[in-house]
Design an enzyme around this catalytic site. Structure first.
Site, short mmCIF file in Angstrom:
data_model
loop_
_atom_site.label_atom_id
_atom_site.label_comp_id
_atom_site.label_asym_id
_atom_site.label_seq_id
_atom_site.Cartn_x
_atom_site.Cartn_y
_atom_site.Cartn_z
N GLY A 120 8.29 3.89 5.15
CA GLY A 120 7.53 3.70 6.38
C GLY A 120 6.17 4.35 6.34
O GLY A 120 5.56 4.59 7.39
N SER A 121 5.70 4.68 5.12
CA SER A 121 4.35 5.22 4.93
C SER A 121 4.11 6.49 5.74
O SER A 121 3.01 6.72 6.26
CB SER A 121 3.29 4.16 5.29
OG SER A 121 3.48 2.99 4.51
N TYR A 132 17.49 0.78 6.58
CA TYR A 132 17.81 1.99 5.81
C TYR A 132 19.26 2.40 5.99
O TYR A 132 19.88 2.93 5.06
CB TYR A 132 16.84 3.11 6.17
CG TYR A 132 15.46 2.82 5.67
CD1 TYR A 132 15.21 2.65 4.31
CD2 TYR A 132 14.40 2.61 6.54
CE1 TYR A 132 13.96 2.31 3.83
CE2 TYR A 132 13.14 2.28 6.07
CZ TYR A 132 12.92 2.13 4.71
OH TYR A 132 11.69 1.79 4.24
N SER A 196 9.00 4.08 -0.90
CA SER A 196 7.66 4.20 -0.33
C SER A 196 7.33 5.67 -0.10
O SER A 196 7.40 6.47 -1.03
CB SER A 196 7.59 3.38 0.97
OG SER A 196 6.31 3.45 1.56
N ASP A 248 -4.51 -0.91 4.91
CA ASP A 248 -3.26 -0.34 5.42
C ASP A 248 -2.99 1.02 4.78
O ASP A 248 -2.76 2.02 5.47
CB ASP A 248 -2.06 -1.25 5.10
CG ASP A 248 -2.14 -2.61 5.74
OD1 ASP A 248 -2.84 -2.75 6.76
OD2 ASP A 248 -1.51 -3.55 5.22
N ASP A 294 3.67 -5.11 -6.06
CA ASP A 294 3.25 -4.05 -5.13
C ASP A 294 1.85 -3.62 -5.55
O ASP A 294 1.63 -3.26 -6.72
CB ASP A 294 4.24 -2.88 -5.22
CG ASP A 294 3.86 -1.70 -4.35
OD1 ASP A 294 2.78 -1.71 -3.72
OD2 ASP A 294 4.64 -0.73 -4.31
N GLY A 325 10.06 -3.88 -0.99
CA GLY A 325 11.21 -4.14 -0.14
C GLY A 325 12.28 -5.03 -0.71
O GLY A 325 13.23 -5.38 -0.01
#
Length: 350
Positions: A120-121, A132, A196, A248, A294, A325
């Site tokens: 989720g960065s 999850y 991530s 992002d 990615d 993902g």
């Protein structure tokens, strides 16, 4: 002629199953709604949109779960998953009551404990987010062990090093619990894992563990989030093509790192110009899963190479045609093959 956004969407649809495309596209849409240009974040809306599931002690499909606060000073909570056993009649799955389980003694049979950090960065999701929760249940089935999913504090409300501090607190807690010890030597057999931002957290917690002389059985990193100020070839080539843009990523790093830091901060770029090499440190073995589609795949490959250069054991699994993902849904060969790699890594290093 189609615009660039439409071209990129069509190219992305052709690379992943439709269910995966819908899942991650919906996440991207929500994430775009939550981030603000001034660096703030709509946390109330994020909590409303986050599709969560409650813990379930009834052991659906043979795995039970419950939430437990391990640090009252910060409210740090973990979700603990464990396999259930069939009852004497061979019918329904049964589990020990929560309090009995927490008060248990070491098991004579060795089992892995996977300390998991969700993605989720650094800003999104939680230990209760449905994707999850499902992944952690899968890990229990793969490992026949216990998964402890850490509900770490998120940015931008809680910047660096909050997520790392929560990871460290969770590791120390797991290492101290008798019910998580096993085998003839009654020791905790802990693996760190995350995707991530969670993979990034796992790395930094593992470094701190090595500094402190705490033995970790292994790291399992899924598309770990690393970065740097200089753009890599994959970042330029894949910008905006498969769900994620550089804009992002830049936003999330700015939201997490100290306010005066750039992307060469060691948290973001661990082997960069301001980073630290790990040669001579008793760093754990690593299983590093990299998706070729990615945009940060070059960062992850460089991370694996850096560990190898410093003399550490790395098993690199590079899936050239996988996107971010892919490990969240069991609808590709990538998923099944990587889950087998994880199961083998756990067995080999237990």
């Amino acid at each position: 002629m189609a615009g660039s956004d439409e071209v990129n969407r069509n190219e992305c649809k052709g690379a992943v199953p439709i269910h995966t495309w819908v899942l991650i596209s919906n996440f991207k849409l929500a994430y775009n709604m939550l981030r603000r240009a001034d660096g703030t974040f709509d946390r109330d809306l994020a909590e409303f949109l986050d599709r969560r599931v409650p813990p379930d002690a009834r052991a659906p499909e043979g795995v039970s779960s419950f939430d437990h606060v391990i640090d009252t000073s910060t409210g740090l909570e973990v979700r603990i998953y464990r396999a259930a056993a069939a009852n004497n009649a061979g019918a329904a799955a049964v589990t020990l009551p929560i309090l009995d389980f927490l008060a248990g003694t070491p098991s004579p049979d060795p089992f892995p404990v996977i300390l998991f950090f969700h993605g989720g960065s650094f800003a999104h999701s939680s230990s209760g987010t449905a994707i999850y929760d499902n992944l952690c249940r899968r890990f229990v089935k793969l490992s026949k062990g216990v998964v402890v999913s850490v509900n770490y504090r998120r940015a931008p409300e809680h910047r660096y090093p909050c997520a790392y501090e929560d990871g460290w607190t969770a590791l120390k807690w797991a290492m101290s619990q008798p019910f998580l010890r096993s085998g003839g030597d009654a020791r905790p057999r802990v693996f760190l894992s995350g995707d991530s931002s969670g993979g990034n957290i796992a790395h930094h917690v593992a470094v701190r563990a090595a500094d402190a002389g705490i033995s970790i059985c292994g790291n399992i990193l899924l598309n770990a989030m690393f970065g740097g100020t200089e753009r890599t070839e994959s970042e330029r080539r894949l910008d905006g093509k498969y769900f994620v843009t550089l804009q992002d990523r830049d936003w999330y790093w700015k939201a997490y790192l100290p306010e005066d830091a750039d992307r060469d901060h060691p948290a973001c770029n661990p082997f960069g110009p301001n980073g630290r090499r790990l040669r001579g440190l008793p760093f754990t073995k690593s299983l590093i899963i990299v998706s070729g589609l990615d945009l940060t795949c070059d960062r992850q490959l460089a991370y694996a190479e850096g560990l190898q250069e410093d003399g550490h054991h790395v098993k690199l699994v590079y899936r050239e045609k996988a996107t971010i993902g892919f490990y969240l849904l069991s609808n590709t060969d990538h998923y099944h093959e990587v889950m087998e790699e994880i199961a083998d890594f756990l067995r080999a290093n237990l």
